[in-house]
Write a protein that holds these residues in place. Structure first.
Motif, mmCIF file in Angstrom:
data_model
loop_
_atom_site.group_PDB
_atom_site.id
_atom_site.type_symbol
_atom_site.label_atom_id
_atom_site.label_comp_id
_atom_site.label_asym_id
_atom_site.label_seq_id
_atom_site.Cartn_x
_atom_site.Cartn_y
_atom_site.Cartn_z
ATOM 1 N N THR A 107 -7.052 8.030 -11.327
ATOM 2 C CA THR A 107 -8.535 7.264 -12.090
ATOM 3 C C THR A 107 -8.143 7.216 -13.594
ATOM 4 O OG1 THR A 107 -8.232 6.956 -9.496
ATOM 5 C CG2 THR A 107 -9.779 6.246 -11.103
ATOM 6 N N PRO A 108 -8.581 6.003 -14.234
ATOM 7 C CA PRO A 108 -9.180 6.619 -15.579
ATOM 8 C C PRO A 108 -11.031 6.723 -15.554
ATOM 9 C CG PRO A 108 -8.091 4.535 -15.344
ATOM 10 C CD PRO A 108 -7.854 4.956 -14.361
ATOM 11 N N SER A 109 -11.630 7.310 -16.740
ATOM 12 C CA SER A 109 -13.394 7.411 -16.727
ATOM 13 C C SER A 109 -13.665 6.039 -16.363
ATOM 14 C CB SER A 109 -13.766 7.921 -17.483
ATOM 15 O OG SER A 109 -13.156 7.412 -18.507
ATOM 16 N N TYR A 110 -14.950 5.797 -16.267
ATOM 17 C CA TYR A 110 -15.832 5.023 -15.708
ATOM 18 C C TYR A 110 -15.789 4.482 -17.261
ATOM 19 C CZ TYR A 110 -19.994 1.786 -15.715
ATOM 20 O OH TYR A 110 -21.070 1.206 -15.411
ATOM 21 N N ALA A 111 -15.794 5.305 -18.277
ATOM 22 C CA ALA A 111 -16.550 5.380 -19.916
ATOM 23 C C ALA A 111 -14.610 3.764 -20.602
ATOM 24 C CB ALA A 111 -16.148 6.287 -20.538
ATOM 25 N N ALA A 112 -13.893 3.687 -19.982
ATOM 26 C CA ALA A 112 -12.413 3.394 -19.861
ATOM 27 C C ALA A 112 -12.747 1.875 -19.131
ATOM 28 C CB ALA A 112 -11.355 3.757 -19.254
ATOM 29 N N ILE A 113 -12.673 2.262 -17.948
ATOM 30 C CA ILE A 113 -12.475 0.902 -16.950
ATOM 31 C C ILE A 113 -13.857 -0.020 -16.392
ATOM 32 C CG2 ILE A 113 -9.651 1.321 -16.678
ATOM 33 C CD1 ILE A 113 -10.823 2.679 -14.300
ATOM 34 N N GLY A 114 -14.531 0.945 -16.447
ATOM 35 C CA GLY A 114 -16.127 0.413 -16.264
ATOM 36 C C GLY A 114 -16.628 0.875 -15.139
ATOM 37 N N ALA A 115 -16.486 -0.136 -13.798
ATOM 38 C CA ALA A 115 -17.486 -0.321 -12.235
ATOM 39 C C ALA A 115 -16.198 0.725 -11.390
ATOM 40 C CB ALA A 115 -18.054 -0.873 -12.207
ATOM 41 N N ALA A 116 -15.373 -0.380 -12.146
ATOM 42 C CA ALA A 116 -13.836 0.230 -11.018
ATOM 43 C C ALA A 116 -13.553 1.256 -11.147
ATOM 44 C CB ALA A 116 -12.497 -0.779 -11.653
ATOM 45 N N ALA A 117 -13.776 2.297 -11.969
ATOM 46 C CA ALA A 117 -13.479 3.842 -11.388
ATOM 47 C C ALA A 117 -13.824 4.482 -10.129
ATOM 48 C CB ALA A 117 -13.859 4.736 -12.621
ATOM 49 N N PRO A 118 -15.578 4.235 -10.721
ATOM 50 C CA PRO A 118 -15.828 4.263 -9.083
ATOM 51 C C PRO A 118 -15.480 4.228 -7.984
ATOM 52 C CG PRO A 118 -18.052 3.515 -10.339
ATOM 53 C CD PRO A 118 -16.373 3.600 -11.290
ATOM 54 N N VAL A 119 -14.874 2.678 -7.954
ATOM 55 C CA VAL A 119 -14.702 2.202 -6.452
ATOM 56 C C VAL A 119 -13.326 2.562 -6.449
ATOM 57 C CG1 VAL A 119 -14.357 0.075 -5.541
ATOM 58 C CG2 VAL A 119 -16.267 -0.197 -7.336
ATOM 59 N N ILE A 120 -12.454 2.915 -6.755
ATOM 60 C CA ILE A 120 -11.582 3.147 -6.813
ATOM 61 C C ILE A 120 -11.283 4.691 -6.544
ATOM 62 C CG2 ILE A 120 -9.117 3.631 -7.403
ATOM 63 C CD1 ILE A 120 -9.570 1.676 -9.750
ATOM 64 N N VAL A 122 -14.277 6.501 -4.767
ATOM 65 C CA VAL A 122 -14.192 6.067 -3.492
ATOM 66 C C VAL A 122 -13.516 5.279 -2.429
ATOM 67 C CG1 VAL A 122 -16.766 4.688 -1.897
ATOM 68 C CG2 VAL A 122 -17.065 5.784 -4.033
ATOM 69 N N LEU A 123 -12.893 4.971 -2.580
ATOM 70 C CA LEU A 123 -11.791 4.402 -1.655
ATOM 71 C C LEU A 123 -10.472 5.552 -1.753
ATOM 72 C CD1 LEU A 123 -10.720 0.289 -3.183
ATOM 73 C CD2 LEU A 123 -12.296 1.492 -1.085
ATOM 74 N N ALA A 124 -10.299 6.443 -2.668
ATOM 75 C CA ALA A 124 -9.485 7.005 -2.890
ATOM 76 C C ALA A 124 -10.225 8.015 -1.235
ATOM 77 C CB ALA A 124 -9.511 8.135 -3.789
ATOM 78 N N ARG A 125 -11.188 8.829 -1.611
ATOM 79 C CA ARG A 125 -11.779 9.532 -0.957
ATOM 80 C C ARG A 125 -11.720 9.486 0.563
ATOM 81 N NH1 ARG A 125 -12.084 14.951 -1.783
ATOM 82 N NH2 ARG A 125 -14.134 15.431 -0.616
ATOM 83 N N LEU A 126 -12.134 7.641 0.685
ATOM 84 C CA LEU A 126 -12.140 7.279 2.199
ATOM 85 C C LEU A 126 -10.677 7.535 2.897
ATOM 86 C CD1 LEU A 126 -14.200 4.184 1.676
ATOM 87 C CD2 LEU A 126 -14.424 6.120 3.163
ATOM 88 N N LEU A 127 -9.405 7.463 1.887
ATOM 89 C CA LEU A 127 -8.174 7.355 2.160
ATOM 90 C C LEU A 127 -8.087 8.859 2.587
ATOM 91 C CD1 LEU A 127 -5.985 6.253 3.220
ATOM 92 C CD2 LEU A 127 -4.806 6.061 0.432
ATOM 93 N N GLN A 128 -8.400 9.751 1.748
ATOM 94 C CA GLN A 128 -8.290 11.402 2.013
ATOM 95 C C GLN A 128 -8.670 11.788 3.489
ATOM 96 O OE1 GLN A 128 -9.503 12.663 -1.921
ATOM 97 N NE2 GLN A 128 -7.455 14.367 -2.173
ATOM 98 N N GLY A 129 -9.664 11.201 3.460
ATOM 99 C CA GLY A 129 -10.834 11.671 4.947
ATOM 100 C C GLY A 129 -10.135 11.354 6.216
ATOM 101 N N PHE A 130 -9.723 9.889 5.958
ATOM 102 C CA PHE A 130 -9.036 9.117 7.112
ATOM 103 C C PHE A 130 -8.158 10.780 7.287
ATOM 104 C CE2 PHE A 130 -6.039 6.963 9.276
ATOM 105 C CZ PHE A 130 -6.298 6.738 9.878
ATOM 106 N N ALA A 131 -6.952 10.933 6.036
ATOM 107 C CA ALA A 131 -6.049 11.516 7.030
ATOM 108 C C ALA A 131 -6.286 12.798 6.646
ATOM 109 C CB ALA A 131 -4.845 11.421 5.206
ATOM 110 N N LEU A 132 -7.398 13.768 6.602
ATOM 111 C CA LEU A 132 -7.530 14.577 6.720
ATOM 112 C C LEU A 132 -8.466 14.747 8.106
ATOM 113 C CD1 LEU A 132 -7.237 17.629 5.935
ATOM 114 C CD2 LEU A 132 -9.458 17.201 5.330
ATOM 115 N N GLY A 133 -9.112 13.503 8.939
ATOM 116 C CA GLY A 133 -9.522 13.482 10.421
ATOM 117 C C GLY A 133 -8.606 13.355 11.322
ATOM 118 N N GLY A 134 -7.560 13.022 11.253
ATOM 119 C CA GLY A 134 -6.007 12.678 11.559
ATOM 120 C C GLY A 134 -5.398 14.005 11.685
ATOM 121 N N GLU A 135 -5.328 14.930 10.833
ATOM 122 C CA GLU A 135 -4.729 15.966 10.937
ATOM 123 C C GLU A 135 -5.108 17.263 11.734
ATOM 124 O OE1 GLU A 135 -2.587 19.255 8.261
ATOM 125 O OE2 GLU A 135 -1.878 17.640 8.629
#
Length: 426
Positions: A107-120, A122-135
């Motif tokens: 994911t590019p930095s906030y400086a590169a793509i703005g507010a989309a960066a933290p949104v991506i 956060v979604l990536a962390r949610l997916l990682q959490g889902f995966a590890l919860g099921g592990e």
């Protein structure tokens, strides 16, 4: 060589199968927890607030977001592991973790793509959490079901041993990166390398897991989400959550130490990463010792005594560190707190897993573990940071951990003894 055979209906479990299971688990935990070693850099990259404290808090809260996904993954993938087998559930969690870690690394930095960066992110962390919860549930169930009664402690605590291995790898790589990059280089690019390494290794783990035998075959008519059966284990679930909470808070206080000593005690970043290395080594060694000891003398003494000692020692340890924030002191208190915490945690994990019936073991254990982790793991670091900021008391992490350990001692004392050496099971 064959280490055990579990039943007539499944193939014998070989050492290479255990290695594949443990390596896979270590890789998944690496990809989730390496974030903690670079929380400051990630905060600056994606959350450029006016003060370093706000950037750090945003980064730590985003780390915590990953824990929201863990109970959901635990329920869905854990139940999938009870209905369709441990192996397919482990493969699904592995694939999903791969997508999550790649998204975060690229994911590019906030400086590169703005507010989309933290949104991506956060979604990536949610997916990682889902995966590890099921592990955790299917993997721990597999390890226990691969064992004979007299060595269930040793086999089951390979779950925590693998988590120690991931921390050694993450901290070692982080420490190495400080030699290749200065502070700005770590900020701009260095932290991404740590994530990319995990992403590149994941396919190897997936291939290893694809060749695992199955340790659980459920009847085809089995309900996918057996909520009534899970609720019938109410006492075990409540005591499991409370006892695992003490282990969880211990781990995440220790994960917070690199940030604590650099941000609050102004120690060198390399010293901070070395504490992660000592934590990983101690976790690996003493988790195994805890499991082995619990096979020999019972689960309860190995659960309760080290946790009670942690209650007594954690405040003096932090007082020593605050008075002298040097490498020898930091490494010493890391080793002491980790040793006491994981000796207890290893035996505790075995006891909770043994108390749950096999046909709902993966789903119910995953859910117990994920609730404890989501409630206490995801909140520990932001709560401690807030306590430090509001009170200015540098002993805040020690007080929080001491309180959690007291609750853990009480919960573990109320659990029945499950070790075959005490119950006479053969």
């Amino acid at each position: 060589g064959v280490v055990t055979d579990i039943s007539a209906e499944t193939p014998p479990i070989k050492r290479r199968h255990l290695v594949a299971c443990v390596i896979g688990n270590a890789l998944e935990f690496y990809d989730f927890t390496v974030y903690t070693f670079f929380a400051i850099q990630i905060g600056h990259t994606f959350f450029p607030f006016k003060t370093p404290f706000l950037s750090l808090m945003a980064s730590l809260i985003t780390f915590g977001v990953g824990f929201i996904g863990r109970p959901i993954g635990a329920v869905i993938l854990g139940a999938y592991g009870d209905k369709h087998g441990r192996k397919p559930a482990m493969l699904w969690s592995f694939a999903l973790m791969g997508f999550g870690v790649l998204a975060l690394a690229l994911t590019p930095s906030y400086a590169a793509i703005g507010a989309a960066a933290p949104v991506i992110v956060v979604l990536a962390r949610l997916l990682q959490g889902f995966a590890l919860g099921g592990e955790v549930g299917p993997t721990t169930a597999f390890l226990m079901e691969a064992a004979k009664p007299h060595n269930r402690g040793v086999f089951t605590t390979l779950q925590y041993v693998s988590q120690g291995a991931n921390t050694i790898f993450a901290a070692g790589l982080g420490y190495a990166l400080t030699f290749f990059f200065d502070a700005q280089g770590l900020q701009d690019f260095g932290w991404r390398i740590a994530f990319m390494v995990g992403a590149l290794i994941l396919p190897i783990g997936f291939i290893l897991r694809a060749h695992l035998p199955e340790t659980h075959k459920a009847p085809p008519e089995r309900a996918f989400l057996p909520l009534a059966e899970w609720l019938s284990q109410g006492r075990t679930i409540v005591l499991g959550i409370l006892s695992l909470a003490a282990s969880t808070i211990t781990i995440y206080v220790l994960y917070f130490l690199p940030t604590y000593v650099t941000h609050y005690l102004h120690a060198d970043a390399r010293i901070a990463l070395l504490s992660g290395l000592v934590f990983g080594i101690s976790n690996l060694v003493f988790s195994f010792v805890g499991g082995w000891s619990s096979d020999k003398i019972g689960r309860k003494p190995v659960m309760v005594i080290p946790r009670a000692l942690q209650v007594l020692t954690v405040v003096p340890c932090f007082m020593w560190l605050i008075a002298s924030p040097t490498a020898p002191v930091l490494l010493s208190i890391t080793a002491i707190i980790t040793m006491l915490g994981v000796l207890s945690a290893g035996a505790n994990l075995v006891a909770v897993t043994e108390l749950l019936p096999k046909h709902i073991r993966a789903g119910s254990l995953a859910t117990v573990y994920a609730i404890a982790i989501a409630t206490f793991g995801g909140t520990t670091q932001p709560i401690i940071a807030e306590m430090l900021d509001k009170s200015g008391d540098l002993l805040s992490p020690a007080y929080y951990l001491m309180g959690a350990s007291i609750v853990g001692v009480i919960a573990m004392s109320l659990m029945p003894e499950t070790a075959p050496v005490k119950t006479g099971e053969r």
